[in-house]
Design an enzyme around this catalytic site. Structure first.
Site, PDB file in Angstrom:
ATOM      1  N   HIS A  62       8.585   2.687   0.357  1.00  0.00           N
ATOM      2  CA  HIS A  62       8.116   2.955   1.709  1.00  0.00           C
ATOM      3  C   HIS A  62       8.492   1.789   2.614  1.00  0.00           C
ATOM      4  CE1 HIS A  62       4.885   0.570  -0.059  1.00  0.00           C
ATOM      5  NE2 HIS A  62       4.321   0.411   1.132  1.00  0.00           N
ATOM      6  N   ASP A  66       6.410  -5.624   2.960  1.00  0.00           N
ATOM      7  CA  ASP A  66       6.380  -6.287   1.656  1.00  0.00           C
ATOM      8  C   ASP A  66       7.124  -5.499   0.585  1.00  0.00           C
ATOM      9  OD1 ASP A  66       4.288  -4.416   2.010  1.00  0.00           O
ATOM     10  OD2 ASP A  66       3.129  -5.263   0.357  1.00  0.00           O
ATOM     11  N   ASP A 213       2.495   1.750  -3.709  1.00  0.00           N
ATOM     12  CA  ASP A 213       1.238   1.819  -2.971  1.00  0.00           C
ATOM     13  C   ASP A 213       0.723   3.251  -2.853  1.00  0.00           C
ATOM     14  OD1 ASP A 213       2.262  -0.685  -2.678  1.00  0.00           O
ATOM     15  OD2 ASP A 213       1.710  -0.890  -0.574  1.00  0.00           O
ATOM     16  N   HIS A 271       0.643  -5.433  -7.578  1.00  0.00           N
ATOM     17  CA  HIS A 271       0.303  -5.336  -6.149  1.00  0.00           C
ATOM     18  C   HIS A 271      -1.115  -5.829  -5.892  1.00  0.00           C
ATOM     19  CE1 HIS A 271       0.064  -3.571  -2.043  1.00  0.00           C
ATOM     20  NE2 HIS A 271       1.382  -3.769  -2.074  1.00  0.00           N
TER      21      HIS A 271
END
EC number: 3.1.26.11
Length: 304
Positions: A62, A66, A213, A271
């Site tokens: 995405h 980061d 994520d 993460h």
């Protein structure tokens, strides 16, 4: 021929002195796949002694910084290193506009073709295939459009049973390819040598699922079922589940639940929020649900 995963970076949002944002290098069937490209990825690739020229496919989950801010610099370095073969970039719709804008404003001349594969589907689709590997998207639930990726080895050829083959002078080297592919061999007198006599079982094909994520999402289960290794984000511990939901992330307990329900072989967490100093709290929480859970180690190559 083994498959190895090198985790280049695994922390969330802000780089620290000792950790880098998300980026991984998957070496599968002699292909190098770069997965996400957070800030500083090319430095980590240097530390990992990766061959830049062998990276021909980059998969971006995405367009949060980061996970992609290292991409313009890496592509610019490819040019400076004299690259001339095409580079394939897979990522959400908008990634071409983002990179083209940066290159136009900075007058960065690539000198080689960048082939964009922009993604916008909300279902899993095959986006790459060759004679050894397949790659599928894993639709996720984040604050913006986001995909994970599933990398699968195709079934391998059988191994030649040379002890048995040596008994038959009619079998020549040129016949090996067909035998490895599973075919029987017919002798000149018409006798059929069954393939299971001439070969041994092949090595098992392996698979790797990268879930970037995302909130807790059970729709990924049929896509990642029985994968050899699963990487799943776990930004928070479960006492901050409300914050995880609000920010579009998962907890360690939720990542472990996904691993347990999908019956994966191994779970790697990642993460992590910078609020946590001791990362062992993540495995402590996850192993209550899925014992075969591990923390990533920067630049460590893990056999899949």
């Amino acid at each position: 021929m083994s498959t190895y995963l090198t985790i280049l970076g695994f922390n969330s949002a802000i780089p620290t002195i000792n950790t880098s944002p998300t980026a991984q290098l998957l070496d599968m069937e002699e292909r190098l796949f770069l997965i996400d490209c957070g800030e500083g990825t090319q430095v980590q690739l240097r530390k990992a002694k990766a061959r830049f020229s062998k990276i021909n496919h980059i998969f971006i989950s995405h367009l949060h910084g980061d996970h992609c801010f290292g991409l313009p610099g890496l592509i610019a370095s490819f040019r400076l290193l004299g690259r001339d073969n095409p580079l394939h970039v897979y990522g959400p719709k908008g990634i071409k506009k983002m990179l083209d804008t940066i290159f136009d404003i900075t007058e960065t001349h690539r000198g080689f073709e960048v082939v964009y594969h922009e993604l916008d589907k909300n279902y899993s689709e095959k986006i790459y295939e060759d004679n050894r590997v397949e790659v599928y998207t894993i639709p996720l639930d984040h604050r913006i459009y986001c995909n994970g990726y599933l990398f699968k080895e195709k079934p391998k050829d059988r191994h030649l049973n040379m002890k048995e083959i040596a008994k038959y002078s009619e079998i020549e080297t040129c016949d090996y390819h067909h035998i490895k592919a599973g075919k029987d061999f017919v002798l000149s007198d018409g006798y059929v040598l069954k393939n299971e006599i001439l070969t041994l079982e092949p090595a098992s094909a392996v698979s790797y699922a990268f879930c970037s994520d995302t909130r807790y999402l059970e729709s990924v289960l049929p896509i990642i079922k029985n994968v050899t290794v699963l990487y799943h984000e776990s930004t928070f511990l479960h006492d901050l589940k409300e914050m995880a939901d609000y920010t579009g992330h998962s907890t360690a307990l939720e990542a472990a639940t996904i691993a347990q329900k999908a019956q994966v072989g191994k779970l790697i967490l990642g993460h992590f929020s910078n609020r946590y100093g001791d990362l062992t709290v993540f495995t402590d929480e996850a192993r209550n649900i899925f014992p075969n859970t591990f923390l990533p180690k920067a630049l460590e190559s893990v056999k899949i």
